[in-house]
Design an enzyme around this catalytic site. Structure first.
Site, mmCIF file in Angstrom:
data_model
loop_
_atom_site.group_PDB
_atom_site.id
_atom_site.type_symbol
_atom_site.label_atom_id
_atom_site.label_comp_id
_atom_site.label_asym_id
_atom_site.label_seq_id
_atom_site.Cartn_x
_atom_site.Cartn_y
_atom_site.Cartn_z
ATOM 1 N N SER A 199 0.836 -1.212 0.000
ATOM 2 C CA SER A 199 0.000 0.000 0.000
ATOM 3 C C SER A 199 0.862 1.249 0.000
ATOM 4 O O SER A 199 1.968 1.252 0.504
ATOM 5 C CB SER A 199 -0.902 0.023 1.229
ATOM 6 O OG SER A 199 -1.607 1.258 1.255
ATOM 7 N N HIS A 244 -7.690 -3.421 4.472
ATOM 8 C CA HIS A 244 -7.068 -2.082 4.530
ATOM 9 C C HIS A 244 -7.765 -1.152 3.529
ATOM 10 O O HIS A 244 -8.151 -0.030 3.859
ATOM 11 C CB HIS A 244 -5.573 -2.181 4.215
ATOM 12 C CG HIS A 244 -4.914 -0.890 3.838
ATOM 13 N ND1 HIS A 244 -5.078 -0.310 2.595
ATOM 14 C CD2 HIS A 244 -4.121 -0.055 4.522
ATOM 15 C CE1 HIS A 244 -4.403 0.834 2.553
ATOM 16 N NE2 HIS A 244 -3.802 1.009 3.706
ATOM 17 N N ASN A 245 -7.940 -1.618 2.319
ATOM 18 C CA ASN A 245 -8.591 -0.787 1.302
ATOM 19 C C ASN A 245 -10.044 -0.507 1.651
ATOM 20 O O ASN A 245 -10.544 0.587 1.410
ATOM 21 C CB ASN A 245 -8.509 -1.464 -0.071
ATOM 22 C CG ASN A 245 -7.117 -1.360 -0.672
ATOM 23 O OD1 ASN A 245 -6.128 -1.245 0.058
ATOM 24 N ND2 ASN A 245 -7.014 -1.409 -1.978
ATOM 25 N N LYS A 280 -4.612 -6.703 3.084
ATOM 26 C CA LYS A 280 -4.550 -5.533 2.182
ATOM 27 C C LYS A 280 -5.963 -5.167 1.697
ATOM 28 O O LYS A 280 -6.315 -3.985 1.588
ATOM 29 C CB LYS A 280 -3.634 -5.823 0.992
ATOM 30 C CG LYS A 280 -3.663 -4.768 -0.117
ATOM 31 C CD LYS A 280 -3.108 -3.450 0.361
ATOM 32 C CE LYS A 280 -2.986 -2.319 -0.628
ATOM 33 N NZ LYS A 280 -3.598 -2.258 -1.877
ATOM 34 N N GLU A 305 -10.072 2.113 4.093
ATOM 35 C CA GLU A 305 -9.731 3.359 3.365
ATOM 36 C C GLU A 305 -10.993 3.969 2.722
ATOM 37 O O GLU A 305 -11.213 5.178 2.805
ATOM 38 C CB GLU A 305 -8.679 2.993 2.311
ATOM 39 C CG GLU A 305 -8.225 4.097 1.382
ATOM 40 C CD GLU A 305 -7.263 3.532 0.319
ATOM 41 O OE1 GLU A 305 -6.303 2.818 0.670
ATOM 42 O OE2 GLU A 305 -7.493 3.802 -0.874
HETATM 43 P P1 NBP Z 1 -0.639 -2.069 -14.338
HETATM 44 O O1 NBP Z 1 -1.619 -2.671 -13.413
HETATM 45 O O2 NBP Z 1 -1.061 -0.978 -15.212
HETATM 46 O O3 NBP Z 1 -0.023 -3.246 -15.239
HETATM 47 C C1 NBP Z 1 0.916 -2.983 -16.248
HETATM 48 C C2 NBP Z 1 2.025 -3.992 -16.194
HETATM 49 O O4 NBP Z 1 1.515 -5.324 -16.331
HETATM 50 C C3 NBP Z 1 2.998 -3.793 -17.354
HETATM 51 O O5 NBP Z 1 4.295 -4.052 -16.874
HETATM 52 C C4 NBP Z 1 2.538 -4.866 -18.341
HETATM 53 O O6 NBP Z 1 3.524 -5.258 -19.236
HETATM 54 C C5 NBP Z 1 2.228 -5.972 -17.386
HETATM 55 N N1 NBP Z 1 1.467 -7.093 -17.971
HETATM 56 C C6 NBP Z 1 0.185 -7.156 -18.377
HETATM 57 BR BR1 NBP Z 1 -0.965 -5.754 -18.372
HETATM 58 N N2 NBP Z 1 -0.160 -8.350 -18.858
HETATM 59 C C7 NBP Z 1 0.953 -9.085 -18.779
HETATM 60 C C8 NBP Z 1 1.261 -10.412 -19.160
HETATM 61 N N3 NBP Z 1 0.323 -11.213 -19.660
HETATM 62 N N4 NBP Z 1 2.522 -10.863 -18.961
HETATM 63 C C9 NBP Z 1 3.453 -10.047 -18.455
HETATM 64 N N5 NBP Z 1 3.229 -8.772 -18.075
HETATM 65 C C10 NBP Z 1 1.985 -8.298 -18.234
HETATM 66 O O7 NBP Z 1 0.654 -1.595 -13.496
HETATM 67 P P2 NBP Z 1 0.757 -0.745 -12.151
HETATM 68 O O8 NBP Z 1 -0.228 0.358 -12.086
HETATM 69 O O9 NBP Z 1 2.186 -0.461 -11.988
HETATM 70 O O10 NBP Z 1 0.306 -1.787 -11.015
HETATM 71 C C11 NBP Z 1 0.957 -3.033 -10.845
HETATM 72 C C12 NBP Z 1 0.247 -3.823 -9.766
HETATM 73 O O11 NBP Z 1 0.333 -3.120 -8.530
HETATM 74 C C13 NBP Z 1 -1.240 -4.039 -10.022
HETATM 75 O O12 NBP Z 1 -1.612 -5.303 -9.595
HETATM 76 C C14 NBP Z 1 -1.886 -2.993 -9.175
HETATM 77 O O13 NBP Z 1 -3.205 -3.336 -8.816
HETATM 78 C C15 NBP Z 1 -0.961 -2.972 -7.985
HETATM 79 N N6 NBP Z 1 -0.994 -1.752 -7.197
HETATM 80 C C16 NBP Z 1 -1.112 -0.540 -7.762
HETATM 81 C C17 NBP Z 1 -1.128 0.604 -7.002
HETATM 82 C C18 NBP Z 1 -1.228 1.940 -7.629
HETATM 83 O O14 NBP Z 1 -1.317 2.931 -6.875
HETATM 84 N N7 NBP Z 1 -1.168 2.056 -8.945
HETATM 85 C C19 NBP Z 1 -1.008 0.504 -5.625
HETATM 86 C C20 NBP Z 1 -0.862 -0.738 -5.062
HETATM 87 C C21 NBP Z 1 -0.858 -1.855 -5.858
HETATM 88 P P3 NBP Z 1 3.662 -4.518 -20.678
HETATM 89 O O15 NBP Z 1 4.527 -3.308 -20.403
HETATM 90 O O16 NBP Z 1 4.322 -5.497 -21.529
HETATM 91 O O17 NBP Z 1 2.281 -4.154 -21.132
#
Ligand code: NBP
Length: 483
Positions: free
Chosen positions: A128, A186-187, A183, A190
């Protein structure tokens, strides 16, 4: 094999987490992303991190020292499954795959079970703190085996946020899906916290006519006391923001339809399955749903009249603001108490040894719900590990009972003025439900027995009873009492 830790998935969360890892003494970080361009951008933008970049999964595995440890930060769901499938092909028994995405804990339990057969450890981890937290120190909630935590723990401790007392905001939450479960809750909390703050803002604005910037000052003041928290702090910043194109407060030009990514709904769905009343969280989730029903709202604005809330004013605005502050604090305590009830029920259902006080501890920094009062939750569970409900711990009990006058006045005012306050009202209803000597549940049992012969228990003797409603209406004992 030079890297001690790897990151797969280099979108915003993965990149930031990789940079955080690389900035800590003793870490060498391998990175891999399905699309090479993302990897290239990261290593070019951050040469100081000394990343070991891999072009495919084989190269990634070869760059990691054993036991290999890799954190997956990809889109939850199918993306995670796809990466796990590839990693299990190139990893060996004893290696550790960590899923740091927002996975549904049921998926985490399933994945852990199927991967366990290979001898590879699978650790579902809640992270988080958003992008900023990933870079500078998130709150981390790892599940998985105790054994894998021996390797993983020190790495996670090196990147986690630190509370004021210097303790890293990470602990082994429990086995398999425990981390993602916590987690999720937690959400959910939130959601409730945000909705309560939004209701407080709305009541103050409509009741006192203060501008958003003036209400920001009120929140800044509140942030010096019991309510001190990240969410109160950022709320003040949002309220103070002026829209560049119109010159109006930004909050007045943002469409009032709240989005959601689903973890709040998961919290409520699982609470329903576990039979735990998380009414504060549920109202917050539903309030977002209602806000997004544009068509119904447009029709109801005209069709459903209410009191003249535009001209409703409390007699003493300052006293009203203080009442709202107390109502917010009391409702917030209820929301957290309900959230912890769900954690306790989840731990029982899924056989996790969750230390409640430690959960509050690791939420003290890094995460979105970080707040001064989390220290009080830790204290409450330290004083009594078997606390029946958080709201019954002496500190919280005194806080809610002390606030109840203000709380009732606010809910009454809101109802009279026609200002929706679902989270404030439902928290108070929960409080009154919990403390009631008798509930009308007795009548519900009577109704159930009438139409479905669902039976009932009596207050004055053991046994299970049924009234012959369609017969002579005498009572029969359907199961003999034990004595
Ligand atoms: P995204 O959730 O937008 O995912 C994008 C990433 O996933 C890229 O690296 C993409 O690769 C990869 N990907 C996908 Br889509 N399909 C794939 C596949 N079949 N094989 C391999 N790679 C694949 O990224 P993010 O916003 O950085 O979040 C990442 C995780 O963290 C998520 O689960 C999210 O829920 C979690 N999270 C996010 C936050 C936040 O504030 N954003 C907070 C806490 C947790 P590519 O570049 O090749 O398309």
């Amino acid at each position: 094999s030079v890297a001690n830790i790897g990151v797969v998935g280099l979108a915003v969360m993965g990149s930031n987490l990789a940079r955080n890892l690389a900035s800590r003494e003793g870490n060498k970080v391998a990175v891999f992303n399905r699309t090479w361009e993302r990897t290239e951008t990261l290593i070019n933008d951050h040469p100081e991190a000394g990343f070991v970049a891999a072009k495919d999964y084989e190269e990634f595995a070869a760059s990691l020292s054993k036991p290999r440890t890799a954190i997956i930060m990809v889109q939850a769901g199918r993306g995670t499954d796809a990466v796990i499938e590839e990693l299990t092909k190139v990893f060996e028994p004893g290696d550790i795959i960590v899923d740091g995405g927002n996975a549904n804990f049921h998926d985490t339990i399933r994945r852990e079970q199927s991967i366990r057969e290979t001898g590879i450890h699978f650790v579902g981890t809640g992270i988080s703190g958003g992008e900023e937290g990933a870079l500078n120190g998130p709150s981390i909630m790892p599940g998985g085996s105790v054994e894998s935590y021996k390797t993983l723990g020190p790495i996670l401790e090196s990147i986690a946020a630190r509370a004021d007392d210097g303790e890293p905001c990470v602990t082994h939450v429990g086995t398999d899906g425990a981390g993602h479960f916590v987690k999720m809750v937690h959400n959910g909390i939130e959601y409730a916290d945000m909705q309560l703050i939004a209701e407080a803002y709305d009541l103050i604005r409509r009741g006192t006519g203060k501008t958003p910037a003036e209400i920001a000052d009120v929140f800044d003041e509140w942030n010096k006391g019991d309510l001190e928290s990240y969410l109160i702090e950022i709320t003040a910043q949002v309220l103070r923001q002026t829209d560049a194109s119109t010159g109006q407060p930004l909050v007045d030009v943002i469409l009032d339809a709240a989005g959601a990514k689903g973890t709040g709904a998961w919290t409520v769905q699982n609470a329903l399955d576990l039979g735990i009343p998380v009414s504060g969280i549920a109202e917050a989730v539903f309030a977002r749903s209602l806000s997004s029903k544009a068509e119904q709202r447009a029709a109801a604005v005209e069709a459903l009249p209410g009191p003249d809330s535009e001209n409703w004013k409390p007699s003493d605005p300052d006293a009203f603001i203080e009442d709202v502050r107390q109502a917010l604090y009391a409702s917030k305590i209820i929301a957290y108490s309900q959230g912890f009830d769900e954690i306790i029920a989840g731990a029982e259902q899924y056989d996790w040894d969750i230390k409640k006080g430690d959960i509050a501890k690791i939420w003290r920094a890094g995460c979105i719900i970080r707040a001064r009062f989390l220290g009080r939750i830790t204290e409450a569970y330290q004083n009594d590990a078997d606390l029946v409900a958080l709201v019954l711990a002496p500190y919280f009990r005194d806080a809610v009972t002390g606030a109840q006058g203000a709380w009732r006045r606010v809910v009454v005012s809101a109802a009279e003025a026609g200002i929706p306050s679902p989270a404030f009202s439902s928290s108070l209803a929960y409080y009154d439900g919990l403390r009631a000597k008798r509930l009308p549940a007795a009548l519900v049992q009577g109704q159930r027995d009438f139409f479905g012969a669902h039976t009932y228990k009596r207050v004055d003797k053991d046994g299970i009873f049924h009234t012959l409603w369609s017969g002579d209406r005498s009572e029969i004992e359907t199961e003999p009492s034990w004595h």
